[in-house]
Design a protein around this motif. Structure first.
Motif, PDB file in Angstrom:
ATOM      1  N   GLN A   1      74.614 -20.659 115.487  1.00  0.00           N
ATOM      2  CA  GLN A   1      73.374 -20.927 114.758  1.00  0.00           C
ATOM      3  C   GLN A   1      73.500 -20.599 113.266  1.00  0.00           C
ATOM      4  O   GLN A   1      72.504 -20.567 112.555  1.00  0.00           O
ATOM      5  CB  GLN A   1      72.229 -20.091 115.350  1.00  0.00           C
ATOM      6  N   GLY A   2      74.729 -20.360 112.800  1.00  0.00           N
ATOM      7  CA  GLY A   2      74.908 -19.812 111.456  1.00  0.00           C
ATOM      8  C   GLY A   2      75.309 -20.784 110.380  1.00  0.00           C
ATOM      9  O   GLY A   2      75.736 -20.358 109.306  1.00  0.00           O
ATOM     10  N   GLY A   3      75.212 -22.072 110.612  1.00  0.00           N
ATOM     11  CA  GLY A   3      75.601 -23.022 109.577  1.00  0.00           C
ATOM     12  C   GLY A   3      77.111 -23.121 109.469  1.00  0.00           C
ATOM     13  O   GLY A   3      77.818 -23.227 110.473  1.00  0.00           O
ATOM     14  N   ALA A   4      77.621 -23.071 108.255  1.00  0.00           N
ATOM     15  CA  ALA A   4      79.058 -23.193 108.028  1.00  0.00           C
ATOM     16  C   ALA A   4      79.806 -22.076 108.753  1.00  0.00           C
ATOM     17  O   ALA A   4      79.349 -20.935 108.827  1.00  0.00           O
ATOM     18  CB  ALA A   4      79.357 -23.159 106.535  1.00  0.00           C
ATOM     19  N   GLY A   5      80.980 -22.416 109.262  1.00  0.00           N
ATOM     20  CA  GLY A   5      81.788 -21.442 109.982  1.00  0.00           C
ATOM     21  C   GLY A   5      82.243 -21.999 111.316  1.00  0.00           C
ATOM     22  O   GLY A   5      81.642 -22.942 111.854  1.00  0.00           O
ATOM     23  N   ASP A   6      83.303 -21.431 111.849  1.00  0.00           N
ATOM     24  CA  ASP A   6      83.882 -21.903 113.100  1.00  0.00           C
ATOM     25  C   ASP A   6      84.173 -20.728 114.024  1.00  0.00           C
ATOM     26  O   ASP A   6      85.328 -20.433 114.338  1.00  0.00           O
ATOM     27  CB  ASP A   6      85.173 -22.686 112.829  1.00  0.00           C
ATOM     28  N   PRO A   7      83.130 -20.024 114.490  1.00  0.00           N
ATOM     29  CA  PRO A   7      83.354 -18.879 115.365  1.00  0.00           C
ATOM     30  C   PRO A   7      83.753 -19.318 116.773  1.00  0.00           C
ATOM     31  O   PRO A   7      83.567 -20.486 117.133  1.00  0.00           O
ATOM     32  CB  PRO A   7      81.992 -18.187 115.390  1.00  0.00           C
ATOM     33  N   PRO A   8      84.287 -18.410 117.587  1.00  0.00           N
ATOM     34  CA  PRO A   8      84.611 -18.757 118.974  1.00  0.00           C
ATOM     35  C   PRO A   8      83.367 -19.201 119.734  1.00  0.00           C
ATOM     36  O   PRO A   8      82.261 -18.736 119.467  1.00  0.00           O
ATOM     37  CB  PRO A   8      85.170 -17.442 119.545  1.00  0.00           C
ATOM     38  N   LEU A   9      83.570 -20.084 120.698  1.00  0.00           N
ATOM     39  CA  LEU A   9      82.469 -20.580 121.533  1.00  0.00           C
ATOM     40  C   LEU A   9      82.637 -20.163 122.988  1.00  0.00           C
ATOM     41  O   LEU A   9      81.809 -20.517 123.823  1.00  0.00           O
ATOM     42  CB  LEU A   9      82.391 -22.104 121.439  1.00  0.00           C
ATOM     43  N   LEU A  10      83.689 -19.400 123.290  1.00  0.00           N
ATOM     44  CA  LEU A  10      83.973 -18.991 124.665  1.00  0.00           C
ATOM     45  C   LEU A  10      84.410 -17.530 124.672  1.00  0.00           C
ATOM     46  O   LEU A  10      85.217 -17.106 123.834  1.00  0.00           O
ATOM     47  CB  LEU A  10      85.079 -19.863 125.261  1.00  0.00           C
ATOM     48  N   GLY A  11      83.876 -16.767 125.607  1.00  0.00           N
ATOM     49  CA  GLY A  11      84.282 -15.378 125.785  1.00  0.00           C
ATOM     50  C   GLY A  11      84.528 -15.069 127.245  1.00  0.00           C
ATOM     51  O   GLY A  11      83.938 -15.697 128.139  1.00  0.00           O
ATOM     52  N   LEU A  12      85.416 -14.100 127.498  1.00  0.00           N
ATOM     53  CA  LEU A  12      85.665 -13.580 128.836  1.00  0.00           C
ATOM     54  C   LEU A  12      85.351 -12.095 128.826  1.00  0.00           C
ATOM     55  O   LEU A  12      85.682 -11.388 127.859  1.00  0.00           O
ATOM     56  CB  LEU A  12      87.124 -13.800 129.246  1.00  0.00           C
ATOM     57  N   HIS A  13      84.721 -11.606 129.903  1.00  0.00           N
ATOM     58  CA  HIS A  13      84.293 -10.211 129.903  1.00  0.00           C
ATOM     59  C   HIS A  13      84.312  -9.637 131.312  1.00  0.00           C
ATOM     60  O   HIS A  13      83.976 -10.322 132.280  1.00  0.00           O
ATOM     61  CB  HIS A  13      82.872 -10.083 129.328  1.00  0.00           C
TER      62      HIS A  13
END
Length: 359
Positions: free
Chosen positions: A237-249
């Motif tokens: 939801q942060g505009g510009a940027g390419d953060p991860p879209l998948l996590g394992l926990h």
């Protein structure tokens, strides 16, 4: 000679007849909601090959469904911010019950059953308080609402249960909404998504919050593996940027965040619509309807192994082997390894999720 009919009649009279199972509804492998060319909405039971085992009417657009772990019953949820969910006997298509949210609430489109199937848990928004709630419904009392508890955050979207346990996993997306504002997101600058684990009474067992620089990465959808590994899909939801879209926990451990190479990752357009483990449990996949992509990762090495183009794809689940996916254009694809092995098409517009029946 005693006939089968007489035998079953005798069993019924003594109360010993077996309870109906998913086999009595044609042994579907998946549930999926769809919009029909007529404009009507339906809930489908799909076979391993993607054929329609049953197709039942819905009063409005469906989002996802919760499959009872033992009986051929499905709870179909309205798309957020819907206020209804209907319980359907999938053998006959009969509506068993209608769930309505209390005043000041709406559903988020997902629910999960306890291991014994007695209780149903639903993600809800207390929109005046701006808090997430989990509604509790008793199936044995005709799906009567019997309680609720805090979700552990704001905007709880999907809820699931760790296999073989009664530990609930809740994806608190962190986004505040209100029906008066439609689907507008009201708190993006201050949102705090988290992953919360609770028992059936709502006692928090563990909670994962993303790092500060990822506080705008909304945790939305979940998949769980038999050994307790949770996969979570995110929407940026942060505009510009390419953060991860998948996590394992895993509970009480640090998360592992996964993403593909920069070019493949950017094609996802910051949006993961659904997540699933493969039938072999060695791989995990996320989908992006915005990017028209499926991305597959190896769970042992946490590495990206494939990006597969599929127009308007969103639903994904474990298939007969590998994965099965659904798309808004009516396509159902089966992925074994890193490429489609078979594709079928229905005259239907599949909604966001493909739910595996585990009973």
């Amino acid at each position: 000679m005693t006939t089968r009919r007489h035998f079953l009649a005798g069993m019924l009279a003594t109360g010993l007849a077996p309870a109906p199972s998913w086999a009595d509804a044609g042994s579907p492998m998946h549930l999926a909601a769809a919009k029909m060319p007529s404009g009507d909405y339906r809930l489908f039971g799909l076979s391993q090959t993607g054929a329609a085992v049953f197709s039942l009417p819905l009063p409005d657009r469906g989002h996802a469904a919760a499959a009872h772990p033992h009986r051929p019953e499905a709870v179909a949820f309205a798309r957020r911010p819907g206020t209804f969910a209907i319980v359907i006997d999938c053998r006959s298509g009969t509506e068993i019950a209608t769930l309505s949210t209390p005043q000041g609430r709406h559903f988020y489109g997902h629910g999960a059953f306890s291991a014994d199937g007695r209780l149903l848990f639903t993600t809800e928004n207390d929109f005046d308080a701006g808090e997430g709630r989990i509604g509790v419904w008793d199936r044995t009392a005709g799906y009567t609402r019997v309680g609720e508890f805090a979700s552990g955050g704001v905007g709880p979207h999907e809820i699931t249960r760790l296999p073989g346990t009664d530990t609930l996993v809740i994806a608190n997306g962190g986004i505040e909404t209100h029906p008066d504002a439609g689907r507008a997101k009201l708190n993006i600058p201050t949102m705090r998504p988290n992953l919360t684990y609770t028992d059936l009474n709502g006692h928090v067992l563990d909670q994962l919050e993303l790092p500060e620089n990822l506080h705008k990465n909304s945790i939305r959808h979940l998949a769980v593996r038999d050994d307790g590994l949770t996969a979570f899909a995110m929407q940026w939801q942060g505009g510009a940027g390419d953060p991860p879209l998948l996590g394992l926990h895993r509970m009480s451990q640090a998360p592992v965040l996964l993403q593909a190479d920069k070019g493949s990752h950017q094609r996802m357009q910051g949006y993961a619509g659904s997540v699933a483990f493969s039938s072999e449990a060695d791989r995990v996949a996320i989908t992006s309807p915005r990017g028209g992509l499926i991305q597959v990762f190896d769970c042992a090495t946490n590495t990206h192994v494939a990006t597969i183009a599929e127009e308007d794809v969103c639903g994904v689940s474990a298939g007969p082997t590998g994965f099965t996916t659904t798309a808004g254009n009516g396509t159902i694809s089966h992925l074994s390894g890193v490429s489609p092995t078979a594709t079928t098409r229905h005259d239907a517009q599949w909604d966001n999720h493909l739910v595996r029946i585990t009973g």
